[in-house]
Design a protein around this motif. Structure first.
Motif, PDB file in Angstrom:
ATOM      1  N   LEU A  62     -30.485  -5.746  24.980  1.00  0.00           N
ATOM      2  CA  LEU A  62     -31.558  -4.829  24.592  1.00  0.00           C
ATOM      3  C   LEU A  62     -31.431  -3.428  25.197  1.00  0.00           C
ATOM      4  O   LEU A  62     -32.409  -2.722  25.351  1.00  0.00           O
ATOM      5  CB  LEU A  62     -32.938  -5.419  24.908  1.00  0.00           C
ATOM      6  CG  LEU A  62     -33.235  -6.769  24.253  1.00  0.00           C
ATOM      7  CD1 LEU A  62     -34.603  -7.259  24.672  1.00  0.00           C
ATOM      8  CD2 LEU A  62     -33.123  -6.669  22.744  1.00  0.00           C
ATOM      9  N   ARG A  63     -30.188  -3.041  25.526  1.00  0.00           N
ATOM     10  CA  ARG A  63     -29.968  -1.679  26.005  1.00  0.00           C
ATOM     11  C   ARG A  63     -29.766  -0.755  24.804  1.00  0.00           C
ATOM     12  O   ARG A  63     -29.367  -1.191  23.727  1.00  0.00           O
ATOM     13  CB  ARG A  63     -28.745  -1.613  26.915  1.00  0.00           C
ATOM     14  CG  ARG A  63     -28.952  -2.353  28.219  1.00  0.00           C
ATOM     15  CD  ARG A  63     -27.804  -2.154  29.168  1.00  0.00           C
ATOM     16  NE  ARG A  63     -26.550  -2.640  28.594  1.00  0.00           N
ATOM     17  CZ  ARG A  63     -25.359  -2.398  29.101  1.00  0.00           C
ATOM     18  NH1 ARG A  63     -25.234  -1.689  30.202  1.00  0.00           N
ATOM     19  NH2 ARG A  63     -24.274  -2.858  28.521  1.00  0.00           N
ATOM     20  N   TRP A  64     -30.057   0.537  25.001  1.00  0.00           N
ATOM     21  CA  TRP A  64     -29.942   1.545  23.947  1.00  0.00           C
ATOM     22  C   TRP A  64     -28.614   2.269  24.079  1.00  0.00           C
ATOM     23  O   TRP A  64     -28.178   2.596  25.175  1.00  0.00           O
ATOM     24  CB  TRP A  64     -31.092   2.538  24.032  1.00  0.00           C
ATOM     25  CG  TRP A  64     -32.418   1.894  23.860  1.00  0.00           C
ATOM     26  CD1 TRP A  64     -33.261   1.460  24.839  1.00  0.00           C
ATOM     27  CD2 TRP A  64     -33.052   1.568  22.629  1.00  0.00           C
ATOM     28  NE1 TRP A  64     -34.385   0.900  24.288  1.00  0.00           N
ATOM     29  CE2 TRP A  64     -34.293   0.951  22.929  1.00  0.00           C
ATOM     30  CE3 TRP A  64     -32.714   1.746  21.292  1.00  0.00           C
ATOM     31  CZ2 TRP A  64     -35.164   0.510  21.949  1.00  0.00           C
ATOM     32  CZ3 TRP A  64     -33.592   1.308  20.313  1.00  0.00           C
ATOM     33  CH2 TRP A  64     -34.794   0.704  20.640  1.00  0.00           C
ATOM     34  N   HIS A  65     -27.984   2.552  22.944  1.00  0.00           N
ATOM     35  CA  HIS A  65     -26.687   3.236  22.932  1.00  0.00           C
ATOM     36  C   HIS A  65     -26.877   4.741  23.070  1.00  0.00           C
ATOM     37  O   HIS A  65     -27.657   5.348  22.340  1.00  0.00           O
ATOM     38  CB  HIS A  65     -25.947   2.928  21.626  1.00  0.00           C
ATOM     39  CG  HIS A  65     -24.589   3.521  21.570  1.00  0.00           C
ATOM     40  ND1 HIS A  65     -24.233   4.444  20.640  1.00  0.00           N
ATOM     41  CD2 HIS A  65     -23.498   3.317  22.347  1.00  0.00           C
ATOM     42  CE1 HIS A  65     -22.976   4.792  20.827  1.00  0.00           C
ATOM     43  NE2 HIS A  65     -22.514   4.122  21.854  1.00  0.00           N
ATOM     44  N   ILE A  66     -26.167   5.319  24.039  1.00  0.00           N
ATOM     45  CA  ILE A  66     -26.132   6.766  24.221  1.00  0.00           C
ATOM     46  C   ILE A  66     -24.695   7.188  23.936  1.00  0.00           C
ATOM     47  O   ILE A  66     -23.809   6.908  24.745  1.00  0.00           O
ATOM     48  CB  ILE A  66     -26.558   7.170  25.651  1.00  0.00           C
ATOM     49  CG1 ILE A  66     -27.973   6.694  25.915  1.00  0.00           C
ATOM     50  CG2 ILE A  66     -26.427   8.666  25.835  1.00  0.00           C
ATOM     51  CD1 ILE A  66     -28.453   6.934  27.318  1.00  0.00           C
ATOM     52  N   PRO A  67     -24.466   7.821  22.793  1.00  0.00           N
ATOM     53  CA  PRO A  67     -23.089   8.169  22.418  1.00  0.00           C
ATOM     54  C   PRO A  67     -22.427   9.046  23.470  1.00  0.00           C
ATOM     55  O   PRO A  67     -23.111   9.821  24.136  1.00  0.00           O
ATOM     56  CB  PRO A  67     -23.265   8.942  21.109  1.00  0.00           C
ATOM     57  CG  PRO A  67     -24.586   8.503  20.590  1.00  0.00           C
ATOM     58  CD  PRO A  67     -25.434   8.204  21.782  1.00  0.00           C
ATOM     59  N   TYR A 140     -31.248  -0.106  14.851  1.00  0.00           N
ATOM     60  CA  TYR A 140     -30.174  -0.929  14.296  1.00  0.00           C
ATOM     61  C   TYR A 140     -29.542  -1.718  15.428  1.00  0.00           C
ATOM     62  O   TYR A 140     -29.421  -1.222  16.548  1.00  0.00           O
ATOM     63  CB  TYR A 140     -29.110  -0.063  13.616  1.00  0.00           C
ATOM     64  CG  TYR A 140     -29.609   0.579  12.350  1.00  0.00           C
ATOM     65  CD1 TYR A 140     -29.657  -0.124  11.160  1.00  0.00           C
ATOM     66  CD2 TYR A 140     -30.049   1.896  12.356  1.00  0.00           C
ATOM     67  CE1 TYR A 140     -30.132   0.465   9.999  1.00  0.00           C
ATOM     68  CE2 TYR A 140     -30.520   2.497  11.209  1.00  0.00           C
ATOM     69  CZ  TYR A 140     -30.563   1.769  10.029  1.00  0.00           C
ATOM     70  OH  TYR A 140     -31.040   2.351   8.886  1.00  0.00           O
ATOM     71  N   ASN A 141     -29.133  -2.944  15.122  1.00  0.00           N
ATOM     72  CA  ASN A 141     -28.477  -3.792  16.118  1.00  0.00           C
ATOM     73  C   ASN A 141     -27.010  -3.425  16.221  1.00  0.00           C
ATOM     74  O   ASN A 141     -26.350  -3.149  15.224  1.00  0.00           O
ATOM     75  CB  ASN A 141     -28.597  -5.274  15.751  1.00  0.00           C
ATOM     76  CG  ASN A 141     -29.993  -5.802  15.960  1.00  0.00           C
ATOM     77  OD1 ASN A 141     -30.730  -5.300  16.801  1.00  0.00           O
ATOM     78  ND2 ASN A 141     -30.374  -6.802  15.207  1.00  0.00           N
ATOM     79  N   GLN A 142     -26.546  -3.425  17.447  1.00  0.00           N
ATOM     80  CA  GLN A 142     -25.147  -3.190  17.748  1.00  0.00           C
ATOM     81  C   GLN A 142     -24.878  -3.955  19.039  1.00  0.00           C
ATOM     82  O   GLN A 142     -25.804  -4.183  19.815  1.00  0.00           O
ATOM     83  CB  GLN A 142     -24.890  -1.700  17.923  1.00  0.00           C
ATOM     84  CG  GLN A 142     -23.444  -1.342  18.005  1.00  0.00           C
ATOM     85  CD  GLN A 142     -23.241   0.174  18.012  1.00  0.00           C
ATOM     86  OE1 GLN A 142     -24.170   0.935  17.814  1.00  0.00           O
ATOM     87  NE2 GLN A 142     -22.021   0.592  18.257  1.00  0.00           N
ATOM     88  N   ILE A 143     -23.649  -4.345  19.267  1.00  0.00           N
ATOM     89  CA  ILE A 143     -23.332  -5.091  20.481  1.00  0.00           C
ATOM     90  C   ILE A 143     -22.607  -4.166  21.447  1.00  0.00           C
ATOM     91  O   ILE A 143     -21.624  -3.521  21.086  1.00  0.00           O
ATOM     92  CB  ILE A 143     -22.470  -6.327  20.164  1.00  0.00           C
ATOM     93  CG1 ILE A 143     -23.194  -7.238  19.181  1.00  0.00           C
ATOM     94  CG2 ILE A 143     -22.137  -7.102  21.434  1.00  0.00           C
ATOM     95  CD1 ILE A 143     -22.373  -8.409  18.697  1.00  0.00           C
TER      96      ILE A 143
END
Length: 167
Positions: A62-67, A140-143
């Motif tokens: 459940l972490r958020w992606h920071i590009p 959106y889900n991403q791993i």
């Protein structure tokens, strides 16, 4: 006595009204000679700012992606998530001044985060327009890489236990 009363009047108290050049309503004089409604109808200071954006969250941790490669923990409607949302649209809000930003409540399972932004910009010489609008972020889900490695490790161990080989 009369002279003291006339001296006590400030220019704003004695200032007359003019007609709006668009609709004709009586307004105090301003640099545009237009009422606020007419200025808003002619100028959209939010033009060029996207009203929708995307957020990617790891479905396992459940972490958020920071590009481009970072991941961070942030609760829904937290200041950390708000900062992340603002960074997503930062490049598009350079022509306006951000005055306020806050969340609009949405159902947690809706996979949506709504942020209400209030921005200001000088539209005509000396005329500052303030406008509020909503940006909707879709989740959106991403791993993440760590969870992907953990998933792959479990996959390889299970395939060896069952005696399957991969080509």
């Amino acid at each position: 006595m009369e002279s003291m009363e006339s001296q006590a009047l400030t220019p704003s108290q004695s200032q007359g009204l003019i007609a709006c050049c668009e609709c004709g309503h009586a307004i105090p004089p301003n640099p545009t000679n237009m009422c606020v409604g007419c200025v808003r109808s002619r100028v959209d200071i939010t033009e060029g700012i996207p009203k929708t954006a995307q957020l990617f969250q790891c479905k396992f941790c459940l972490r958020w992606h920071i590009p481009p490669t970072s991941w961070t923990h942030a609760e829904l409607e937290s200041k950390e998530l708000l900062a992340h949302c603002l960074k997503k649209i930062k490049a598009t809000i350079t022509k306006v001044r951000l005055v306020d930003a806050n969340f609009i409540w949405t159902e947690p399972h809706s996979k949506r985060t709504k942020v209400k932004l209030t921005v200001q910009r000088e539209v005509f010489t000396g005329a500052i327009l303030q406008q509020a609008f909503v940006v909707e972020f879709t989740h959106y889900n991403q791993i993440c890489d760590e969870c992907r490695r953990a998933e792959a490790k479990d996959y390889w161990q299970n395939s060896l236990l069952f005696g399957t080989t991969l080509n």
